[in-house]
Design an enzyme around this catalytic site. Structure first.
Site, PDB file in Angstrom:
ATOM      1  N   ASN A 157      -2.874  36.768 -42.696  1.00 24.69           N
ATOM      2  CA  ASN A 157      -3.711  37.970 -42.722  1.00 24.69           C
ATOM      3  C   ASN A 157      -3.523  38.781 -43.996  1.00 24.69           C
ATOM      4  O   ASN A 157      -4.479  39.350 -44.527  1.00 24.69           O
ATOM      5  CB  ASN A 157      -3.422  38.849 -41.493  1.00 24.69           C
ATOM      6  CG  ASN A 157      -4.010  38.264 -40.221  1.00 24.69           C
ATOM      7  OD1 ASN A 157      -5.020  37.570 -40.256  1.00 24.69           O
ATOM      8  ND2 ASN A 157      -3.378  38.519 -39.095  1.00 24.69           N
ATOM      9  N   LYS A 179       1.479  34.358 -39.264  1.00 22.27           N
ATOM     10  CA  LYS A 179       0.165  34.990 -39.108  1.00 22.27           C
ATOM     11  C   LYS A 179       0.048  36.229 -40.003  1.00 22.27           C
ATOM     12  O   LYS A 179      -1.023  36.513 -40.555  1.00 22.27           O
ATOM     13  CB  LYS A 179      -0.103  35.343 -37.640  1.00 22.27           C
ATOM     14  CG  LYS A 179      -1.555  35.715 -37.432  1.00 22.27           C
ATOM     15  CD  LYS A 179      -2.045  35.594 -36.020  1.00 22.27           C
ATOM     16  CE  LYS A 179      -3.557  35.796 -35.975  1.00 22.27           C
ATOM     17  NZ  LYS A 179      -4.019  36.352 -34.717  1.00 22.27           N
TER      18      LYS A 179
HETATM   19  P1  NAD Z   1     -10.942  46.459 -31.399  1.00 20.04           P
HETATM   20  O1  NAD Z   1     -11.115  47.518 -32.428  1.00 20.04           O
HETATM   21  O2  NAD Z   1     -12.129  45.684 -30.952  1.00 20.04           O
HETATM   22  O3  NAD Z   1     -10.285  47.103 -30.083  1.00 20.04           O
HETATM   23  C1  NAD Z   1      -9.327  48.122 -30.139  1.00 20.04           C
HETATM   24  C2  NAD Z   1      -9.652  49.096 -29.021  1.00 20.04           C
HETATM   25  O4  NAD Z   1      -8.629  50.100 -28.967  1.00 20.04           O
HETATM   26  C3  NAD Z   1     -10.986  49.843 -29.231  1.00 20.04           C
HETATM   27  O5  NAD Z   1     -11.845  49.605 -28.127  1.00 20.04           O
HETATM   28  C4  NAD Z   1     -10.574  51.300 -29.320  1.00 20.04           C
HETATM   29  O6  NAD Z   1     -11.522  52.202 -28.736  1.00 20.04           O
HETATM   30  C5  NAD Z   1      -9.263  51.284 -28.534  1.00 20.04           C
HETATM   31  N1  NAD Z   1      -8.438  52.468 -28.800  1.00 20.04           N
HETATM   32  C6  NAD Z   1      -8.202  53.097 -29.986  1.00 20.04           C
HETATM   33  N2  NAD Z   1      -7.429  54.181 -29.786  1.00 20.04           N
HETATM   34  C7  NAD Z   1      -7.173  54.237 -28.448  1.00 20.04           C
HETATM   35  C8  NAD Z   1      -6.441  55.136 -27.630  1.00 20.04           C
HETATM   36  N3  NAD Z   1      -5.824  56.223 -28.140  1.00 20.04           N
HETATM   37  N4  NAD Z   1      -6.366  54.898 -26.298  1.00 20.04           N
HETATM   38  C9  NAD Z   1      -7.004  53.826 -25.767  1.00 20.04           C
HETATM   39  N5  NAD Z   1      -7.712  52.932 -26.497  1.00 20.04           N
HETATM   40  C10 NAD Z   1      -7.799  53.152 -27.816  1.00 20.04           C
HETATM   41  O7  NAD Z   1      -9.790  45.499 -31.955  1.00 20.04           O
HETATM   42  P2  NAD Z   1      -9.551  43.955 -31.584  1.00 20.04           P
HETATM   43  O8  NAD Z   1     -10.351  43.098 -32.488  1.00 20.04           O
HETATM   44  O9  NAD Z   1      -9.652  43.772 -30.114  1.00 20.04           O
HETATM   45  O10 NAD Z   1      -8.032  43.789 -32.063  1.00 20.04           O
HETATM   46  C11 NAD Z   1      -6.939  44.312 -31.314  1.00 20.04           C
HETATM   47  C12 NAD Z   1      -5.645  43.774 -31.916  1.00 20.04           C
HETATM   48  O11 NAD Z   1      -5.624  42.348 -31.780  1.00 20.04           O
HETATM   49  C13 NAD Z   1      -5.490  44.046 -33.429  1.00 20.04           C
HETATM   50  O12 NAD Z   1      -4.136  44.191 -33.748  1.00 20.04           O
HETATM   51  C14 NAD Z   1      -6.043  42.773 -34.058  1.00 20.04           C
HETATM   52  O13 NAD Z   1      -5.564  42.550 -35.367  1.00 20.04           O
HETATM   53  C15 NAD Z   1      -5.523  41.739 -33.070  1.00 20.04           C
HETATM   54  N6  NAD Z   1      -6.252  40.468 -33.024  1.00 20.04           N
HETATM   55  C16 NAD Z   1      -7.628  40.450 -33.026  1.00 20.04           C
HETATM   56  C17 NAD Z   1      -8.281  39.225 -32.921  1.00 20.04           C
HETATM   57  C18 NAD Z   1      -9.793  39.151 -32.835  1.00 20.04           C
HETATM   58  O14 NAD Z   1     -10.335  38.041 -32.920  1.00 20.04           O
HETATM   59  N7  NAD Z   1     -10.509  40.243 -32.637  1.00 20.04           N
HETATM   60  C19 NAD Z   1      -7.548  38.032 -32.841  1.00 20.04           C
HETATM   61  C20 NAD Z   1      -6.153  38.106 -32.820  1.00 20.04           C
HETATM   62  C21 NAD Z   1      -5.515  39.334 -32.904  1.00 20.04           C
END
Ligand code: NAD
Length: 311
Positions: free
Chosen positions: A190, A186
């Site tokens: 990416n 993955k």
């Molecule tokens: P996102 O940005 O939607 O969510 C991340 C959250 O973390 C945000 O709501 C943010 O406010 C919060 N955050 C930041 N700093 C913080 C802190 N100090 N304390 C508490 N919360 C805090 O990101 P996402 O799309 O949900 O992705 C999350 C992870 O999963 C990433 O590593 C991403 O690469 C991975 N991922 C995402 C997807 C997808 O489809 N979105 C799929 C697979 C993997």
């Protein structure tokens, strides 16, 4: 199970919502106040495959307002926020708290192990997608799966208990001792598509407009898999290349998160994807010129965005 989700954005809210629907006690922990307020007011609006509902048996709160140590902490911040986020909930990390990361990229486990015993850390990878569509509202579509295991390769019973909880929510989780191969595959996917789209502004399918850009994506994947193999991880280039070509053919209009981040002038996960691969490549003497160039270009875009933003 008592579950807390650290970083309740797109993925954290979708996972948390589904686990709450399955009857687990779920607390979403985030710093996005409008998102927390919307959930508090109307519940979490969760849409999966066009089916929308409000999940109300869920708590959404700020890190400093939570007090109970959960049995499972699911970490779903972006990688560059993992350390700060864990620092904010250090008081919740009990001796019996398992911490699972399904974040993209590499390096999250090492950060988590600075906060909890290595035997409590679970590592995995997921193909579930999610989008934050509005404060308090997330959507997901299609079928995904999770592969995970104990990060120290030993704590099988903890991994099984967590997998059971995830499966009770239909999240299709498998305990898999070969999870590092899937994680590197993955990362390769990416490193190729996210950074190329971030630099070019192309959606994933637009990378198919030129044979050159397809070949560039495939060459980045080949570099990353070479680093994995030289580091002792049996990741497979064939799997990764076919996923890349499939995505270029089918993911019409899709803007990977790294492109969304540069467009919104946010920091990206480049360091835990291309950046970390360049460092690992140095350790095993594998050349990764394309991966490194893309990392440098994304950093330049981040720097430009930061300076334009400050004016
Ligand atoms: P996102 O940005 O939607 O969510 C991340 C959250 O973390 C945000 O709501 C943010 O406010 C919060 N955050 C930041 N700093 C913080 C802190 N100090 N304390 C508490 N919360 C805090 O990101 P996402 O799309 O949900 O992705 C999350 C992870 O999963 C990433 O590593 C991403 O690469 C991975 N991922 C995402 C997807 C997808 O489809 N979105 C799929 C697979 C993997």
């Amino acid at each position: 199970m008592e579950i807390a989700v650290l970083g309740a954005g797109a993925m954290g809210s979708m996972f948390g919502g589904r686990l709450a629907e399955a009857g687990h006690s779920v607390t979403l922990i985030d710093i996005n106040q409008p998102h927390l307020d919307a959930i508090e007011a109307d519940g979490l609006r969760l849409e999966t495959d066009g089916k929308s509902r409000a999940v109300r048996n869920i708590v959404a709160t700020r890190p400093e307002a939570t007090t109970n140590a959960p049995e499972l902490l699911l970490v779903f911040t972006k990688s560059m926020h993992t350390r700060t986020a864990l620092s904010g909930i250090r008081h919740l990390l009990g001796e019996a708290t398992s911490v699972l990361t399904l974040q993209n990229g590499l390096g999250n486990v090492e950060v988590i192990q600075d906060f909890v015993a290595p035997s409590n850390v679970l590592i995995g990878v997921t193909t579930w997608p999610a989008d934050l569509v509005a404060p308090g509202a997330v959507s997901s579509h299609g079928e995904g799966k999770i592969r995970m295991m104990s990060a120290d390769g030993k704590g099988a019973s903890k991994a099984v208990a967590v997998a059971d909880a995830l499966n009770s929510a239909g999240l299709n989780c498998h305990v898999d001792q070969n999870v590092w191969a899937a994680i590197w595959e993955k990362v390769a996917f990416n490193a190729a598509l996210n950074s190329l789209c971030a630099v070019s502004g192309c959606t994933v399918d637009q990378l198919g407009l030129l044979e050159d850009s397809k070949q560039l994506a495939l060459s980045v994947a080949a570099e990353v898999i070479s680093v994995a193999n030289a580091s002792g991880v049996e990741a497979e280039l064939e799997i990764c290349s076919s996923n890349i070509l499939d995505a270029i053919e089918k993911h019409r209009g899709h803007k990977p998160s790294m492109l969304q981040d540069v467009l919104a002038r946010r920091k990206t996960e480049i360091e835990s994807i291309n950046g970390v691969v360049v460092v690992a490549a140095g350790r095993v003497n594998v050349p990764v010129p394309n991966t490194e160039t893309l990392a440098k270009l994304v950093r330049l875009i981040e720097a430009r965005n930061a300076s334009a933003f400050s004016k």
